[in-house]
Design a protein around this motif. Structure first.
Motif, PDB file in Angstrom:
ATOM      1  N   ALA A 171     -17.380 -40.040   2.373  1.00  0.00           N
ATOM      2  CA  ALA A 171     -17.750 -39.670   3.730  1.00  0.00           C
ATOM      3  C   ALA A 171     -18.691 -38.472   3.656  1.00  0.00           C
ATOM      4  O   ALA A 171     -18.321 -37.419   3.127  1.00  0.00           O
ATOM      5  CB  ALA A 171     -16.512 -39.332   4.544  1.00  0.00           C
ATOM      6  N   VAL A 172     -19.901 -38.637   4.165  1.00  0.00           N
ATOM      7  CA  VAL A 172     -20.918 -37.588   4.077  1.00  0.00           C
ATOM      8  C   VAL A 172     -20.941 -36.803   5.384  1.00  0.00           C
ATOM      9  O   VAL A 172     -21.244 -37.342   6.451  1.00  0.00           O
ATOM     10  CB  VAL A 172     -22.306 -38.190   3.784  1.00  0.00           C
ATOM     11  N   VAL A 173     -20.624 -35.519   5.286  1.00  0.00           N
ATOM     12  CA  VAL A 173     -20.518 -34.643   6.451  1.00  0.00           C
ATOM     13  C   VAL A 173     -21.707 -33.694   6.467  1.00  0.00           C
ATOM     14  O   VAL A 173     -21.999 -33.041   5.460  1.00  0.00           O
ATOM     15  CB  VAL A 173     -19.200 -33.837   6.402  1.00  0.00           C
ATOM     16  N   GLU A 174     -22.385 -33.613   7.608  1.00  0.00           N
ATOM     17  CA  GLU A 174     -23.485 -32.663   7.748  1.00  0.00           C
ATOM     18  C   GLU A 174     -22.936 -31.272   8.057  1.00  0.00           C
ATOM     19  O   GLU A 174     -22.111 -31.103   8.958  1.00  0.00           O
ATOM     20  CB  GLU A 174     -24.427 -33.080   8.873  1.00  0.00           C
ATOM     21  N   ALA A 175     -23.408 -30.274   7.317  1.00  0.00           N
ATOM     22  CA  ALA A 175     -23.002 -28.898   7.598  1.00  0.00           C
ATOM     23  C   ALA A 175     -23.443 -28.516   9.013  1.00  0.00           C
ATOM     24  O   ALA A 175     -24.545 -28.831   9.447  1.00  0.00           O
ATOM     25  CB  ALA A 175     -23.628 -27.951   6.576  1.00  0.00           C
ATOM     26  N   GLY A 176     -22.551 -27.846   9.723  1.00  0.00           N
ATOM     27  CA  GLY A 176     -22.881 -27.423  11.079  1.00  0.00           C
ATOM     28  C   GLY A 176     -22.736 -28.500  12.120  1.00  0.00           C
ATOM     29  O   GLY A 176     -23.066 -28.295  13.285  1.00  0.00           O
ATOM     30  N   SER A 177     -22.199 -29.658  11.732  1.00  0.00           N
ATOM     31  CA  SER A 177     -22.062 -30.760  12.680  1.00  0.00           C
ATOM     32  C   SER A 177     -20.828 -30.613  13.562  1.00  0.00           C
ATOM     33  O   SER A 177     -20.666 -31.339  14.547  1.00  0.00           O
ATOM     34  CB  SER A 177     -21.976 -32.091  11.929  1.00  0.00           C
ATOM     35  N   GLY A 178     -19.928 -29.695  13.183  1.00  0.00           N
ATOM     36  CA  GLY A 178     -18.691 -29.541  13.930  1.00  0.00           C
ATOM     37  C   GLY A 178     -17.628 -30.540  13.525  1.00  0.00           C
ATOM     38  O   GLY A 178     -16.585 -30.627  14.177  1.00  0.00           O
ATOM     39  N   THR A 179     -17.905 -31.293  12.459  1.00  0.00           N
ATOM     40  CA  THR A 179     -16.937 -32.312  12.008  1.00  0.00           C
ATOM     41  C   THR A 179     -16.529 -32.064  10.563  1.00  0.00           C
ATOM     42  O   THR A 179     -16.278 -33.012   9.823  1.00  0.00           O
ATOM     43  CB  THR A 179     -17.541 -33.723  12.146  1.00  0.00           C
ATOM     44  N   GLY A 184      -9.690 -35.145   6.690  1.00  0.00           N
ATOM     45  CA  GLY A 184      -9.671 -36.246   7.650  1.00  0.00           C
ATOM     46  C   GLY A 184     -10.765 -37.260   7.371  1.00  0.00           C
ATOM     47  O   GLY A 184     -10.542 -38.471   7.479  1.00  0.00           O
ATOM     48  N   ALA A 185     -11.958 -36.772   7.003  1.00  0.00           N
ATOM     49  CA  ALA A 185     -13.059 -37.668   6.685  1.00  0.00           C
ATOM     50  C   ALA A 185     -12.728 -38.527   5.470  1.00  0.00           C
ATOM     51  O   ALA A 185     -12.990 -39.732   5.444  1.00  0.00           O
ATOM     52  CB  ALA A 185     -14.331 -36.864   6.440  1.00  0.00           C
ATOM     53  N   ARG A 186     -12.136 -37.909   4.467  1.00  0.00           N
ATOM     54  CA  ARG A 186     -11.730 -38.656   3.265  1.00  0.00           C
ATOM     55  C   ARG A 186     -10.699 -39.720   3.612  1.00  0.00           C
ATOM     56  O   ARG A 186     -10.783 -40.865   3.153  1.00  0.00           O
ATOM     57  CB  ARG A 186     -11.156 -37.693   2.236  1.00  0.00           C
ATOM     58  N   ASP A 187      -9.722 -39.366   4.444  1.00  0.00           N
ATOM     59  CA  ASP A 187      -8.676 -40.321   4.801  1.00  0.00           C
ATOM     60  C   ASP A 187      -9.256 -41.497   5.592  1.00  0.00           C
ATOM     61  O   ASP A 187      -8.813 -42.647   5.415  1.00  0.00           O
ATOM     62  CB  ASP A 187      -7.587 -39.627   5.620  1.00  0.00           C
ATOM     63  N   ARG A 188     -10.229 -41.233   6.466  1.00  0.00           N
ATOM     64  CA  ARG A 188     -10.839 -42.332   7.219  1.00  0.00           C
ATOM     65  C   ARG A 188     -11.638 -43.244   6.300  1.00  0.00           C
ATOM     66  O   ARG A 188     -11.665 -44.474   6.487  1.00  0.00           O
ATOM     67  CB  ARG A 188     -11.721 -41.773   8.333  1.00  0.00           C
ATOM     68  N   ARG A 207     -13.442 -39.868  -1.034  1.00  0.00           N
ATOM     69  CA  ARG A 207     -13.622 -38.420  -0.956  1.00  0.00           C
ATOM     70  C   ARG A 207     -14.595 -38.099   0.169  1.00  0.00           C
ATOM     71  O   ARG A 207     -15.141 -38.984   0.826  1.00  0.00           O
ATOM     72  CB  ARG A 207     -14.144 -37.849  -2.290  1.00  0.00           C
ATOM     73  N   ALA A 208     -14.780 -36.814   0.415  1.00  0.00           N
ATOM     74  CA  ALA A 208     -15.744 -36.351   1.410  1.00  0.00           C
ATOM     75  C   ALA A 208     -16.570 -35.243   0.799  1.00  0.00           C
ATOM     76  O   ALA A 208     -16.084 -34.485  -0.049  1.00  0.00           O
ATOM     77  CB  ALA A 208     -15.035 -35.858   2.671  1.00  0.00           C
ATOM     78  N   CYS A 209     -17.834 -35.166   1.206  1.00  0.00           N
ATOM     79  CA  CYS A 209     -18.693 -34.075   0.731  1.00  0.00           C
ATOM     80  C   CYS A 209     -19.573 -33.597   1.873  1.00  0.00           C
ATOM     81  O   CYS A 209     -19.829 -34.324   2.834  1.00  0.00           O
ATOM     82  CB  CYS A 209     -19.543 -34.520  -0.462  1.00  0.00           C
ATOM     83  N   ILE A 210     -20.003 -32.336   1.765  1.00  0.00           N
ATOM     84  CA  ILE A 210     -20.863 -31.726   2.781  1.00  0.00           C
ATOM     85  C   ILE A 210     -22.278 -31.622   2.239  1.00  0.00           C
ATOM     86  O   ILE A 210     -22.495 -31.245   1.087  1.00  0.00           O
ATOM     87  CB  ILE A 210     -20.350 -30.329   3.178  1.00  0.00           C
ATOM     88  N   GLY A 211     -23.244 -31.965   3.084  1.00  0.00           N
ATOM     89  CA  GLY A 211     -24.645 -31.780   2.746  1.00  0.00           C
ATOM     90  C   GLY A 211     -25.344 -30.965   3.810  1.00  0.00           C
ATOM     91  O   GLY A 211     -24.913 -30.946   4.970  1.00  0.00           O
ATOM     92  N   GLU A 212     -26.411 -30.300   3.427  1.00  0.00           N
ATOM     93  CA  GLU A 212     -27.172 -29.531   4.416  1.00  0.00           C
ATOM     94  C   GLU A 212     -27.746 -30.451   5.483  1.00  0.00           C
ATOM     95  O   GLU A 212     -27.895 -30.077   6.649  1.00  0.00           O
ATOM     96  CB  GLU A 212     -28.293 -28.762   3.715  1.00  0.00           C
ATOM     97  N   THR A 213     -28.111 -31.667   5.069  1.00  0.00           N
ATOM     98  CA  THR A 213     -28.553 -32.727   5.974  1.00  0.00           C
ATOM     99  C   THR A 213     -27.885 -34.014   5.524  1.00  0.00           C
ATOM    100  O   THR A 213     -27.257 -34.067   4.453  1.00  0.00           O
ATOM    101  CB  THR A 213     -30.076 -32.904   5.916  1.00  0.00           C
ATOM    102  N   ALA A 214     -28.024 -35.077   6.324  1.00  0.00           N
ATOM    103  CA  ALA A 214     -27.482 -36.369   5.907  1.00  0.00           C
ATOM    104  C   ALA A 214     -28.111 -36.812   4.598  1.00  0.00           C
ATOM    105  O   ALA A 214     -27.419 -37.293   3.693  1.00  0.00           O
ATOM    106  CB  ALA A 214     -27.723 -37.414   6.998  1.00  0.00           C
TER     107      ALA A 214
END
Length: 262
Positions: A171-179, A184-188, A207-214
């Motif tokens: 699950a790729v999470v954008e930094a600053g996205s509020g999510t 939780g992202a990993r579990d989904r 797993r889940a990871c954060i990126g500066e952008t998508a």
């Protein structure tokens, strides 16, 4: 994911690298594929068309030695139009491209980058790195953290099972996205695999990871993978994945082949 394959070829040397993917992913129960070139406004019976047919005849001979029948098609028109027509005519379920450039002769022959073409593909589209498609040992499937697309996860799982590959759902999470709820992202992501995959690979992880952008997050997630799988649907960062230059950047510049699932 054994498939009935359409190989769109722009007559560039880099397009030949897709032969490895056509061989590896074609359905062994139906060992046939279509190779096609669109001549644009040029006469398909003219010099370019004759060159394409001669090139395809040689490629067909090479693949016949591996037990695969290749049907050549050379027609006038745009590549995207020919791609959609042939997938419907022949009941094909995977389009394969070699990774191509955006200028010079590649641009003239193809009329569009592979990154743009995959956005109009009516079925999963594979852009093959210029080194070819290697044995698939680890497949990374990048998904939206809020809405992991079932079709994307299912396609990645089918491919991993058929190739005996490890599957890494991220699950790729954008930094600053509020999510930034990584647990939780990993579990989904894990739930999407368990709930929607037609088969579960012997080796898999979520797993889940954060990126500066998508785009940054996708490329970070894919490090070390043999293949990157992405989808075109979602509600947050990855929802914009194929809406513009991000798509073209990841398809053209990712250091591995990329499978895009509509």
């Amino acid at each position: 994911m054994p498939a009935r394959v359409l190989w769109m070829h722009d007559l560039s040397a880099r397009a030949d690298a897709a032969a490895s993917a056509v061989l590896r992913l074609s359905d062994p129960d139906h060992p046939a594929a279509v190779i096609a070139h669109a001549t644009g406004r040029l006469d398909p019976d003219g010099a370019v068309g004759r060159d394409a047919r001669a090139r395809f005849a040689q490629i067909a001979d090479d693949l016949a030695a591996h037990g695969l029948h290749l049907q050549p098609v050379v027609r006038a028109g745009r590549p995207a139009e020919l791609m959609r027509t042939l997938t419907a005519e022949h009941g094909l379920d995977l389009v394969v491209f070699g990774r191509t450039g955006v200028s010079g002769l590649d641009r003239v022959l193809l009329g569009s980058t592979a990154g743009r073409l995959v956005r109009s593909a009516p079925c999963p589209a594979l852009v093959v790195d210029e080194r070819g498609l290697p044995p698939l040992t680890r497949i990374t499937c990048a998904v939206d953290p809020d809405e992991p697309a079932p079709r994307t996860v299912a396609a990645a799982a089918r491919l991993a099972c058929s190739q005996d590959a490890e599957l890494d759902v991220v699950a790729v999470v954008e930094a600053g996205s509020g999510t930034e709820d990584l647990d939780g992202a990993r579990d989904r992501a894990a739930a999407a695999l368990r709930d929607h995959a037609p088969c579960i690979p012997d080796r898999w992880s979520a797993r889940a990871c954060i990126g500066e952008t998508a785009l940054h997050g996708i490329l970070v997630a894919a490090r070390g993978a043999s293949l990157l799988v992405v989808g075109t649907h979602g509600r947050t960062g990855l929802a914009r994945f194929l809406e513009g230059s991000v798509a073209e950047s990841v398809v053209e510049d990712a250091p591995m082949s990329v499978l895009v699932v509509p």
